[in-house]
Design an enzyme around this catalytic site. Structure first.
Site, PDB file in Angstrom:
ATOM      1  CG  HIS A 343       4.224  10.201   1.893  1.00  0.00           C
ATOM      2  ND1 HIS A 343       3.492   9.497   2.227  1.00  0.00           N
ATOM      3  CD2 HIS A 343       5.072   9.249   3.186  1.00  0.00           C
ATOM      4  CE1 HIS A 343       3.018   8.215   2.316  1.00  0.00           C
ATOM      5  NE2 HIS A 343       4.867   7.985   3.427  1.00  0.00           N
ATOM      6  CG  ASN A 376       2.315   5.845   4.809  1.00  0.00           C
ATOM      7  OD1 ASN A 376       1.997   5.501   3.997  1.00  0.00           O
ATOM      8  ND2 ASN A 376       3.717   5.381   5.785  1.00  0.00           N
TER       9      ASN A 376
END
Ligand SMILES: CC(C)(COP(=O)(O)OP(=O)(O)OC[C@H]1O[C@@H](n2cnc3c(N)ncnc32)[C@H](O)[C@@H]1OP(=O)(O)O)[C@@H](O)C(=O)NCCC(=O)NCCSC(=O)CC(=O)O
Length: 435
Positions: A343, A376
């Site tokens: 991530h 993000n």
């Protein structure tokens, strides 16, 4: 379907002996039947975990790209720093260079702002209107991602037995998963589970739950959907006294991703991509303050202590990876011989991970590319990275067979999933890896 344990061919391979024993021992603990046909070279005791069959991703239409209504604040922040002469990088930098984000997809747009002028007023209560706006927009976005995954999977939507939906930006009862199930035409007997507020570990948590379901129910077909829309809930007029808010404006975006998880694939219809070998979640005690979000009357407020976060990654990530991968015999391959699905919380997070593990730059290239092209998106970002890793493997003929998915989130929590690329599908060309 080959259960590839490579015996050569250039890919890094756990050797027979300690690693293989570790793998067999671990997997034998699961309740799954072997997926490998007999005579494939695997021990009859070798059991496989839930298999990730298909995934697809979707982003909302580019209603507002990086040139959004948030830009003024961010540019002003750069300008002020420039005048203060605080940071050389900032002098030269644009917003994209600072955050690594060049393009994003946002649901927040001028129409929504015209409809809800209270979103612009930090003192005005706006949370109910924000949540309602998310409730209106999120189901179709999430359903679009899921519909793609189902089409790629090849079986009818009615064959989905479980829906695991993860979000950190929606809060309503009944949860949005009900609306998504209806849009997709899922059976009214589908077993629904919503995972809420895991932030950047939302996908990891959902995968972990899906894997547990697949391990205990071999005919289950679990649709995992992760969707977030921080642009609606987290949009605030920039406030220079709150730098995290300004950074959030430059970094966060909206998206949805979906995967289908199950065991014992029915080939040739179901062609698995990855095997999910193990999961682990480690929460570091006393670190709740490092990454958090608060629901305020005017939306979601996000806060992060970057220095503490970097130190936590530095001190803990290797032991978490060892804990998950040593029993499988994968850790000894060396971190640079694995594929990485990470991530991309922000450049500082990827830089820290790279430094802590001495990773070669290309290992996080997929994460950096997703951050650059999508921002993000909180939870769903990891599915985009997974998709990008697959694309790169196909295009660049990547040969890593074993990999790891990593995410960092509030808690402070480190989630790790060990993955094995299936030779019957896109990640690895079969014959090269067959044993
Ligand atoms: C913003 C950056 C791209 C800037 O990088 P630069 O190299 O230009 O500069 P830098 O790292 O020295 O940071 C510049 C200044 O901003 C501060 N700073 C950085 N990130 C901050 C944040 N999130 N909140 C508040 N301040 C922050 C630094 O302390 C520093 O302060 P000073 O100048 O005073 O020293 C990077 O710092 C970064 O990646 N930050 C983390 C971004 C982030 O919050 N991502 C979301 C993660 S949450 C996630 O992914 C999981 C989850 O949601 O749970």
């Amino acid at each position: 379907m080959a259960m590839a344990r490579r015996s050569g061919g250039g890919g890094a391979t756990p050797q027979r002996g300690e690693g293989e024993e570790g793998l067999s021992h671990h997997l034998a603990e699961s309740t799954l039947m072997p997926l490998a046909p007999s005579g494939s070279g695997h021990s009859k005791k070798t059991r496989r975990s839930g298999t990730l069959c298909h995934l697809a991703r979707s982003a909302p239409p580019p209603l507002v790209l990086a040139e959004s209504v948030c830009d003024e604040g961010v540019r002003r922040e750069c300008h002020d720093k420039e005048e203060e002469g605080v940071r050389e990088e900032r002098r030269a930098g644009t917003r994209g260079e600072m955050t690594g984000v060049k393009k994003r997809y946002l649901q927040m747009n001028e129409d929504l702002l015209r409809e809800h002028p209270e979103f612009l007023d930090p003192a005005a209560p706006s949370l109910p209107a924000r949540l309602a706006s998310v409730a209106a927009a999120m189901p179709s976005l999430a359903a679009a991602a899921a519909a793609k995954a189902i089409a790629e999977w090849g079986r009818p939507a009615g064959d989905i037995t479980h829906l695991v939906f993860s979000t950190s930006t929606s809060a309503q009862v009944p949860a949005i998963d009900l609306r998504i199930a209806s849009l997709l035409g899922l059976s009214d007997t589908v077993k629904r589970t919503t995972i809420a507020f895991q932030a950047c570990t939302g996908t990891s948590s959902a995968f972990r739950v899906a894997m547990d379901i697949a391990e205990s129910n071999r005919v289950a077909r679990i649709l995992v959907i992760c969707a977030d829309m921080l642009s609606i809930n987290g949009f605030h007029v920039p406030n220079e006294a709150h730098p995290a808010g300004i950074i959030a404006h430059a970094l966060f975006s909206d998206g949805a991703g979906a995967v289908i998880v199950g065991a014992e694939p029915q080939e040739p219809v179901e062609l698995p991509i990855f095997e999910m070998l193990s999961t682990s979640q480690v929460t570091i005690p006393g670190t709740e303050h490092v990454a958090s979000t608060q629901f305020t009357t005017s939306g979601i407020d996000y806060s992060l202590l970057p220095d503490e976060l970097v130190a936590l990654i530095d001190r803990n990530v290797e032991r978490c990876l060892d804990g998950a991968l040593v029993p499988l015999g994968i850790a000894k391959l060396g971190w640079n011989n694995l594929f990485w699905v990470v991530h991309p919380g922000g450049p500082i997070i990827m830089d820290s991970l790279e430094a802590a593990l001495k990773l070669e730059p290309e290992k996080l290239a997929a994460s950096r590319q997703v951050l650059s092209e999508y921002g993000n998106m909180t939870g769903p970002t990891l599915i985009f990275v997974l998709d990008e890793v697959i694309r790169r493997h196909r295009q660049l003929d990547g040969d890593e067979e074993w990999g790891v998915m990593v995410s960092f989130g509030p808690g402070f929590t480190i989630e790790v999933m060990a993955l094995h690329a299936c030779s019957s599908n896109k990640m690895n060309p079969g014959p090269k890896n067959a044993i």
